[in-house]
Design an enzyme around this catalytic site. Structure first.
Site, short mmCIF file in Angstrom:
data_model
loop_
_atom_site.label_atom_id
_atom_site.label_comp_id
_atom_site.label_asym_id
_atom_site.label_seq_id
_atom_site.Cartn_x
_atom_site.Cartn_y
_atom_site.Cartn_z
CG HIS A 1 63.95 100.76 55.19
ND1 HIS A 1 63.97 101.36 56.43
CD2 HIS A 1 62.64 100.48 54.93
CE1 HIS A 1 62.74 101.44 56.89
NE2 HIS A 1 61.91 100.92 56.01
CG ASP B 1 67.65 95.99 55.92
OD1 ASP B 1 66.92 95.08 56.39
OD2 ASP B 1 67.21 97.11 55.60
CE LYS C 1 59.72 95.13 56.93
NZ LYS C 1 58.62 95.99 56.47
CB CYS D 1 61.20 103.90 54.89
SG CYS D 1 59.83 104.14 56.02
#
Length: 406
Positions: free
Chosen positions: A121, A198, A224, A361
């Site tokens: 990302h 991440d 999320k 992204c």
């Protein structure tokens, strides 16, 4: 897991969009929020809205207990050793930027290497590009296999004794690839590098144990995983966080302020400048309670079954290209021949079906895939096979529409 009982907890799903029952398939961008989280936020603002840490009055004490209680829930959720290792941030992007700006700037020099992958990302690309420019370090990429997975032999070949930081997403937000973080961490540590993860697409969908992974940093976002927007978490090993300098200053992170010098509070507060994200943390705590009541193993199993069902049904559509491996997290990214993803998304929206269209992204990955954009259907614990069937029917209808137009 009773999917119908779970769906009742999400009031937003009980509506129509463009005259059709809403089919929300964009949870990789942001998840919907259960009543438990909405009510926790409402209760804070209705009953004990106050700043934390600074006052000794009743509302301030209740707010502080709620805020720090949420930190303990996060610690347990990811199995950190201590709440000192849990930093509240504005989101995963902020968390990754803190690592790059604080740890990276202090520890990288010309000739050092930062290693990431093509699937990252932008939030795990741009911070490393910037710190590489400012320090003279080199940014390197682990190559991907044809199906969008990582081969550990390629990791071994890319990570060298000059590598100081390896930063990899645990789950791809485009391909659904589940990366072997534990094994990559071992390779990083063997070469003297730290491991940054991440975890934005992992923490909502599977059990995360940062001690088992042995990663040095782990970032994720509340929005999320059924929590509110505007708050996330940076986990960091205490040994690193203690040596790092804050990147924001003022308010909560202050210990003593003189005319020309100041000192910082101890962990975790030295990284939480200003009035912290109190309501967000309390909402995140409620989201963790919700997910743990269902069980992360149960959620992961259900989503894998749903993704497998979707792959089977969607692969039968003529002219479809599906990206990513067969064994994946709960999302399917695809393109339809002669139909732009934005056009597909627009037609599906007319059917009440919400999917994502664009580069997600992840422009370096789009370049690797040799496409400018894709469509993505991402699933969560509240989605059903019936909704997948509606998606498939909507895609077929879109194909027919554009074939008749052109």
């Amino acid at each position: 897991m009773n999917i119908h009982d779970i769906r009742k907890q999400f009031p937003i799903l009980d509506q129509q969009v463009n005259g059709r029952d809403l089919v929300y398939l964009d949870s990789a961008a942001t998840s919907q929020k259960p009543l438990q989280v909405i009510e926790a936020l409402s209760k804070y603002y209705h009953e004990y809205n106050s700043n934390v840490h600074r006052g000794v009055h009743t509302l301030g004490t209740k707010a502080t207990d709620g805020y720090e209680g949420a930190r303990e829930k996060v610690r347990r959720f990811i199995n950190a050793k201590s709440t000192q290792e849990v930093i509240f941030t504005r989101g995963a992007t902020t968390a990754l930027n803190i690592v790059a700006q604080s740890y990276g700037t202090a520890n990288l020099h010309e000739g050092d290497e930062i290693v990431i992958t093509y699937m990252e990302h932008h939030a795990n690309v741009i911070p490393w590009q910037q710190v590489a420019k400012s320090t003279g370090a080199t940014l390197k990429y682990i190559p991907l296999q044809e199906d969008g997975t990582i081969n550990l032999q390629d990791v071994e070949a890319t990570v060298t004794s000059n590598t100081k930081i390896v930063s990899v997403m645990q789950v791809s937000n485009v391909l659904g690839t589940i990366n072997p973080i534990k094994e990559i961490t071992k390779i990083a540590h063997k070469n003297g590098a730290i491991m940054v993860v991440d975890g934005a697409q992992a923490a909502p969908h599977m059990k995360v144990d940062v001690q088992d992974l042995d990663c040095d940093f782990f970032a994720f976002s509340a929005h999320k995983m059924c929590g509110p927007t505007g708050i996330g978490v940076l986990y960091g090993k205490k040994e690193h966080l203690e040596k790092m300098e804050p990147v924001e200053f003022g308010g909560e992170m202050i210990d003593f302020v003189g005319l020309y010098e100041s000192t910082w509070k101890e962990l975790p507060w030295k990284f939480e400048a200003g009035t912290p994200i109190i309501a967000g943390a309390i909402g995140l705590g409620a989201a963790i309670d919700f997910l743990e009541d269902i069980g992360l193993d149960t959620i992961e199993k259900y989503e894998h079954e749903l993704a497998s069902y979707a792959l089977d049904k969607m692969s039968q559509i003529e002219g479809i290209t599906i990206y990513g491996p067969k064994n994946r997290a709960g999302l399917v990214t695809f393109n339809i021949e002669d139909v732009h993803p934005h056009d597909l998304s627009t037609v599906l929206d007319a059917e009440g079906i919400a999917v994502r269209a664009g580069h997600h992204c992840a422009q370096p990955l789009m370049k690797w895939l040799n496409v400018s954009a894709t469509a993505r259907a991402s699933f969560y614990l509240y989605n059903t096979e019936e909704e997948v069937d509606k998606l498939v029917a909507g895609i077929i209808k879109t194909k027919e529409y554009f074939s008749n137009v052109f």
